[in-house]
Motif scaffolding. Structure first.
Motif, PDB file in Angstrom:
ATOM      1  N   ASP A 577       0.827  -1.205   0.000  1.00  0.00           N
ATOM      2  CA  ASP A 577       0.000   0.000   0.000  1.00  0.00           C
ATOM      3  C   ASP A 577       0.865   1.260   0.000  1.00  0.00           C
ATOM      4  O   ASP A 577       0.403   2.347   0.318  1.00  0.00           O
ATOM      5  CB  ASP A 577      -0.909  -0.020   1.240  1.00  0.00           C
ATOM      6  N   THR A 578       2.170   1.078  -0.331  1.00  0.00           N
ATOM      7  CA  THR A 578       3.116   2.197  -0.318  1.00  0.00           C
ATOM      8  C   THR A 578       3.759   2.346  -1.688  1.00  0.00           C
ATOM      9  O   THR A 578       4.202   1.360  -2.289  1.00  0.00           O
ATOM     10  CB  THR A 578       4.222   1.960   0.736  1.00  0.00           C
ATOM     11  N   SER A 579       3.816   3.576  -2.180  1.00  0.00           N
ATOM     12  CA  SER A 579       4.461   3.870  -3.459  1.00  0.00           C
ATOM     13  C   SER A 579       5.656   4.792  -3.216  1.00  0.00           C
ATOM     14  O   SER A 579       5.572   5.720  -2.410  1.00  0.00           O
ATOM     15  CB  SER A 579       3.480   4.550  -4.428  1.00  0.00           C
ATOM     16  N   PHE A 580       6.736   4.514  -3.917  1.00  0.00           N
ATOM     17  CA  PHE A 580       7.955   5.316  -3.797  1.00  0.00           C
ATOM     18  C   PHE A 580       8.138   6.117  -5.089  1.00  0.00           C
ATOM     19  O   PHE A 580       8.269   5.542  -6.169  1.00  0.00           O
ATOM     20  CB  PHE A 580       9.172   4.419  -3.549  1.00  0.00           C
ATOM     21  N   PHE A 581       8.153   7.426  -4.956  1.00  0.00           N
ATOM     22  CA  PHE A 581       8.254   8.305  -6.119  1.00  0.00           C
ATOM     23  C   PHE A 581       9.674   8.862  -6.213  1.00  0.00           C
ATOM     24  O   PHE A 581      10.185   9.458  -5.259  1.00  0.00           O
ATOM     25  CB  PHE A 581       7.256   9.459  -6.013  1.00  0.00           C
ATOM     26  N   LEU A 582      10.292   8.663  -7.369  1.00  0.00           N
ATOM     27  CA  LEU A 582      11.650   9.142  -7.599  1.00  0.00           C
ATOM     28  C   LEU A 582      11.688   9.966  -8.870  1.00  0.00           C
ATOM     29  O   LEU A 582      11.004   9.643  -9.858  1.00  0.00           O
ATOM     30  CB  LEU A 582      12.645   7.988  -7.738  1.00  0.00           C
ATOM     31  N   ALA A 583      12.479  11.044  -8.842  1.00  0.00           N
ATOM     32  CA  ALA A 583      12.695  11.843 -10.040  1.00  0.00           C
ATOM     33  C   ALA A 583      13.884  11.260 -10.804  1.00  0.00           C
ATOM     34  O   ALA A 583      14.955  11.063 -10.235  1.00  0.00           O
ATOM     35  CB  ALA A 583      12.969  13.290  -9.678  1.00  0.00           C
ATOM     36  N   ARG A 584      13.679  10.960 -12.056  1.00  0.00           N
ATOM     37  CA  ARG A 584      14.752  10.457 -12.903  1.00  0.00           C
ATOM     38  C   ARG A 584      15.271  11.622 -13.740  1.00  0.00           C
ATOM     39  O   ARG A 584      14.734  11.956 -14.796  1.00  0.00           O
ATOM     40  CB  ARG A 584      14.235   9.330 -13.802  1.00  0.00           C
ATOM     41  N   ASP A 585      16.305  12.292 -13.228  1.00  0.00           N
ATOM     42  CA  ASP A 585      16.815  13.483 -13.898  1.00  0.00           C
ATOM     43  C   ASP A 585      17.602  13.115 -15.154  1.00  0.00           C
ATOM     44  O   ASP A 585      18.382  12.159 -15.153  1.00  0.00           O
ATOM     45  CB  ASP A 585      17.731  14.272 -12.954  1.00  0.00           C
ATOM     46  N   THR A 586      17.379  13.872 -16.206  1.00  0.00           N
ATOM     47  CA  THR A 586      18.213  13.792 -17.399  1.00  0.00           C
ATOM     48  C   THR A 586      19.081  15.037 -17.439  1.00  0.00           C
ATOM     49  O   THR A 586      18.576  16.157 -17.532  1.00  0.00           O
ATOM     50  CB  THR A 586      17.350  13.708 -18.673  1.00  0.00           C
ATOM     51  N   VAL A 587      20.397  14.842 -17.310  1.00  0.00           N
ATOM     52  CA  VAL A 587      21.324  15.967 -17.262  1.00  0.00           C
ATOM     53  C   VAL A 587      21.601  16.452 -18.675  1.00  0.00           C
ATOM     54  O   VAL A 587      21.955  15.659 -19.563  1.00  0.00           O
ATOM     55  CB  VAL A 587      22.632  15.567 -16.561  1.00  0.00           C
ATOM     56  N   VAL A 588      21.443  17.752 -18.882  1.00  0.00           N
ATOM     57  CA  VAL A 588      21.669  18.357 -20.187  1.00  0.00           C
ATOM     58  C   VAL A 588      22.843  19.336 -20.083  1.00  0.00           C
ATOM     59  O   VAL A 588      22.722  20.389 -19.445  1.00  0.00           O
ATOM     60  CB  VAL A 588      20.413  19.110 -20.684  1.00  0.00           C
ATOM     61  N   PRO A 589      24.016  18.993 -20.657  1.00  0.00           N
ATOM     62  CA  PRO A 589      25.148  19.932 -20.631  1.00  0.00           C
ATOM     63  C   PRO A 589      24.795  21.218 -21.372  1.00  0.00           C
ATOM     64  O   PRO A 589      24.097  21.191 -22.383  1.00  0.00           O
ATOM     65  CB  PRO A 589      26.255  19.169 -21.361  1.00  0.00           C
ATOM     66  N   SER A 590      25.266  22.343 -20.847  1.00  0.00           N
ATOM     67  CA  SER A 590      24.971  23.635 -21.476  1.00  0.00           C
ATOM     68  C   SER A 590      26.166  24.565 -21.275  1.00  0.00           C
ATOM     69  O   SER A 590      27.172  24.192 -20.675  1.00  0.00           O
ATOM     70  CB  SER A 590      23.709  24.240 -20.862  1.00  0.00           C
ATOM     71  N   LYS A 591      26.036  25.776 -21.752  1.00  0.00           N
ATOM     72  CA  LYS A 591      27.103  26.770 -21.620  1.00  0.00           C
ATOM     73  C   LYS A 591      26.954  27.613 -20.359  1.00  0.00           C
ATOM     74  O   LYS A 591      27.601  28.642 -20.211  1.00  0.00           O
ATOM     75  CB  LYS A 591      27.137  27.665 -22.855  1.00  0.00           C
ATOM     76  N   LEU A 592      26.087  27.159 -19.440  1.00  0.00           N
ATOM     77  CA  LEU A 592      25.978  27.845 -18.162  1.00  0.00           C
ATOM     78  C   LEU A 592      27.297  27.723 -17.404  1.00  0.00           C
ATOM     79  O   LEU A 592      28.109  26.825 -17.679  1.00  0.00           O
ATOM     80  CB  LEU A 592      24.842  27.229 -17.325  1.00  0.00           C
ATOM     81  N   LEU A 593      27.506  28.629 -16.442  1.00  0.00           N
ATOM     82  CA  LEU A 593      28.735  28.573 -15.644  1.00  0.00           C
ATOM     83  C   LEU A 593      28.822  27.219 -14.938  1.00  0.00           C
ATOM     84  O   LEU A 593      27.859  26.737 -14.353  1.00  0.00           O
ATOM     85  CB  LEU A 593      28.750  29.708 -14.625  1.00  0.00           C
ATOM     86  N   GLY A 594      29.984  26.627 -14.974  1.00  0.00           N
ATOM     87  CA  GLY A 594      30.182  25.329 -14.330  1.00  0.00           C
ATOM     88  C   GLY A 594      31.462  24.703 -14.843  1.00  0.00           C
ATOM     89  O   GLY A 594      32.504  25.364 -14.942  1.00  0.00           O
ATOM     90  N   MET A 595      31.410  23.440 -15.202  1.00  0.00           N
ATOM     91  CA  MET A 595      32.568  22.767 -15.772  1.00  0.00           C
ATOM     92  C   MET A 595      32.628  23.042 -17.269  1.00  0.00           C
ATOM     93  O   MET A 595      31.682  23.551 -17.868  1.00  0.00           O
ATOM     94  CB  MET A 595      32.473  21.257 -15.506  1.00  0.00           C
ATOM     95  N   SER A 596      33.750  22.660 -17.881  1.00  0.00           N
ATOM     96  CA  SER A 596      33.846  22.751 -19.332  1.00  0.00           C
ATOM     97  C   SER A 596      32.808  21.815 -19.956  1.00  0.00           C
ATOM     98  O   SER A 596      32.394  20.825 -19.339  1.00  0.00           O
ATOM     99  CB  SER A 596      35.247  22.371 -19.801  1.00  0.00           C
ATOM    100  N   LEU A 597      32.396  22.118 -21.170  1.00  0.00           N
ATOM    101  CA  LEU A 597      31.289  21.395 -21.797  1.00  0.00           C
ATOM    102  C   LEU A 597      31.590  19.905 -21.919  1.00  0.00           C
ATOM    103  O   LEU A 597      30.717  19.069 -21.681  1.00  0.00           O
ATOM    104  CB  LEU A 597      30.996  21.993 -23.181  1.00  0.00           C
ATOM    105  N   TRP A 598      32.832  19.561 -22.276  1.00  0.00           N
ATOM    106  CA  TRP A 598      33.140  18.132 -22.458  1.00  0.00           C
ATOM    107  C   TRP A 598      33.137  17.377 -21.133  1.00  0.00           C
ATOM    108  O   TRP A 598      32.766  16.200 -21.089  1.00  0.00           O
ATOM    109  CB  TRP A 598      34.471  17.975 -23.194  1.00  0.00           C
ATOM    110  N   ARG A 599      33.504  18.056 -20.026  1.00  0.00           N
ATOM    111  CA  ARG A 599      33.412  17.399 -18.717  1.00  0.00           C
ATOM    112  C   ARG A 599      31.953  17.243 -18.302  1.00  0.00           C
ATOM    113  O   ARG A 599      31.587  16.241 -17.679  1.00  0.00           O
ATOM    114  CB  ARG A 599      34.168  18.207 -17.659  1.00  0.00           C
TER     115      ARG A 599
END
Length: 633
Positions: A577-599
């Protein structure tokens, strides 16, 4: 975070000291215990340019003795093993201790973290090289026992190693019970052989005097410096004394080292030196040529068993280290199997096992002889030794509050020795030392890419998130249709609304009768007491915020959380009687500040190919609801 934690109730904790010590012999000392097979032989390698002479024998034996005394007995056994994280040792535990002395996110904290992670990565180089060099050096004795059989050495070595990796999935509980007695027999045999030759040439005992080591280093300064790169082979496995502290405790490991392992190793090295004084021809293989002919075949068999045990110890260590790194957030989730119902520390990680098998087989085929592997071995060992000393200095000063002068004297002495060994091994990079550096560097890059990517992902989700408590208040003020049962929404941030809940409301327009927002946290301690594991906050309307904490050596399994919630808060869970809800994230690389695109692309690939949270947390597959979303980093 509370600092009051408990140690697990290992089955042997109540047993007598000698029983635990025997068990420790079979797990902790296999690596350092098989060094006599190749260490002295490598010290007199023709490539070092040292002419064989009695003075050279005395000088090198003296260097071996004092290296063992200073690095293992003083540094590790006396000082470093005091730096335990609630009983646990190893470079990651030492890193966790040192990080408590730094502000989270500060440059100092990042430096300490990177040192600890790189030290752990260099251990993987040790894991690949140890089975190869140990089994090769043991099987090479076959050519001495039966001349003309050298062409069988590599095939037999590969058969032994492949068989060892194939049995990993069955666990080592049964075989492990034999490890202690076999290693005890091995060490007694080492001591007996050494004593036999010392009695024939007692002059070797003068090498206990450090004068002979110092004199040798002054007379042959360049060659002696080069030889240091081989002397360090007697220290391989010293890190295991510290890393396995959580399994057996400090006292049994110290007891085994001081009263069995160190005496037998030292006596054997002195015995090899005594044999060289009497029989210079034994320089071809100082270990096997000290064995009487009638005992040669049994000794080859016993040495092979000992090297298999040494290999098993580092393979198990790789599984344990990987599991800790996963829980600390440095490695993607992987499938972890528990091979023992009684001991939670006995695990098997299929991906790591097969990767190690491929690498070890490749190393044997590429290097072909134990002599060729010796250069690669030293670099891995000395790098970890230097990092351990640096992290220990931080703990001594900031955690233990030792006087700066005392810390400077102690660490200054140890780091001088460590750096001497390290720089001597740098000379061997072209001869094979590049391999562990390449392996460790690649592992470090992947681990830091994963860690940085996770931090970016967490930041993006947090920045785009909706505050949880105001949202729940508004939701309960105008609730959607409520249906029976319990919904558990897994979340990585207790302050924002889980994406899975937003999707469920958007698409299904319902809210379950009872709702839990569950966050599972991994603390930087090995184990968490059950009474401190859970915190529960009532948000009203049968909606709860539940937090569960686990140590980095525990298995964060869902049934533990549900059972403990029922026991502590009286909230029973009917899985049907219990359901477990999980978000399955799909990571999309972009030019936002962060790591280099290839990383970012590499991180996205690692993220999508990691084990599913439902598998990692052992959630019943038929009770999981995954809702996908895209996140730009």
């Amino acid at each position: 975070m509370s600092s009051t934690q408990v140690r697990p109730n290992y089955s042997f904790r109540s047993q007598k000291l000698h029983i635990i010590t025997l068990a420790a012999l079979g797990v902790v000392f296999g690596d350092i215990g098989t060094s006599p097979l190749y260490a002295l032989k490598e010290c007199f390698s023709p490539e070092h340019g040292i002419a064989f002479s009695p003075d050279a024998v005395l000088g090198i034996i003296s260097m071996l003795f004092w290296s063992i005394t200073i690095v293992v007995s003083l540094k590790y056994v006396l000082f470093v093993m005091r730096a335990d994280n609630n009983g646990e040792g190893g470079v990651l535990a030492l890193m966790a201790l040192s990080l408590r002395t730094a502000v989270s996110g500060s440059p100092r904290a990042k430096l300490l973290m990177m040192l600890g992670v790189f030290g752990a990565c260099m251990f993987y180089g040790d894991v690949v090289i140890t089975p190869a060099i140990s089994v090769l050096s043991a099987v090479e004795g076959m050519d001495i026992a039966a001349p003309g059989t050298s062409h069988y050495v590599i095939p037999l070595t590969l058969v032994i190693l492949i068989g060892l990796f194939l049995i990993q999935r069955h666990g080592t509980n049964l075989v492990g019970k034999l490890f202690g007695p076999i290693m005890f027999l091995w060490f007694i045999s080492l001591g007996a052989l050494g004593l036999y030759h010392i009695l024939k040439a007692p002059d070797i005992l003068v090498a206990i005097n450090p004068y002979y080591a110092v004199h040798f280093m002054i007379e042959h300064s360049l060659q002696a410096f080069i030889v240091l790169g081989s002397v360090v082979l007697v220290l391989t496995g010293a890190e295991a004394l510290y890393a396995d502290m959580g399994h057996f405790g400090i006292r049994p490991i110290r007891f085994a080292w001081l009263y069995t392992v160190m005496p037998c190793l030292v006596i054997n090295y002195f015995g090899q030196g005594a044999n060289l004084l009497s029989n210079p021809e034994a320089i071809k293989n100082p270990f096997y040529l000290m064995v009487p002919d009638m005992l040669l075949v049994p000794m080859v068999v016993l040495a092979t068993f000992a090297t298999v045990i040494a290999s098993q110890a580092v393979i198990s260590g790789a599984f344990s280290l990987t599991s800790q790194a996963i829980l600390l957030g440095f490695v993607p989730r992987m499938r972890i199997l528990h091979t023992s119902e009684d001991e939670r520390g006995q695990i098997y990680i299929p991906l790591i096992n097969w990767m190690l098998l491929v690498l070890v087989v490749a190393v044997v085929l590429a290097f072909k002889k134990s002599d060729n592997l010796a250069a690669a071995y030293g670099v891995a060992v000395t790098t970890t030794m230097v990092i351990t000393t640096m992290l220990a200095a931080v703990v001594m000063r900031a955690e233990w509050k030792w006087h700066p002068v005392l810390v400077t004297l102690v660490i200054g002495a140890f780091i001088t020795v460590d750096l001497a060994f390290f720089t001597a091994n740098l000379l061997k990079i072209a001869d094979g030392g590049w391999f562990p550096l390449l392996l460790g560097g690649a592992a470090f890059f992947l681990l830091m890419t994963w860690y940085s990517g996770r931090m970016l992902l967490r930041t993006r989700i947090k920045d785009d998130g909706i505050p949880l408590e105001p949202f729940v208040e508004g939701l309960l003020a105008h609730p959607p249709h409520r249906v029976g049962g319990t919904a558990v929404f897994m979340t990585g941030n207790i302050n924002t609304v889980p994406v899975a809940l937003l999707h469920n409301l958007k698409h299904n327009r319902i809210l379950h009768e009872r709702v839990f927002f569950l966050k599972i946290s991994i603390w930087d301690v090995p184990f968490v007491a059950d009474e401190e594991r859970l915190t529960l906050k009532d948000l009203g309307g049968n909606v709860y915020l539940l937090r569960a904490a686990f140590g980095f050596k525990e298995a964060p399994e869902m049934h533990k959380v549900l059972d403990l919630t029922a026991a502590q808060f009286g909230m029973e869970f009917d899985l049907m009687d219990t359901s477990f809800f999980l978000a399955r994230d799909t990571v999309v690389p972009s030019k936002l500040l962060g790591m280099s695109l290839w990383r970012e692309q590499l991180f996205a690939w690692m993220y999508q190919n990691g084990a599913k949270p439902s598998d990692f947390f052992h959630i019943p597959a038929n009770r999981v609801v995954e809702l996908g979303t895209k996140v730009e980093i």
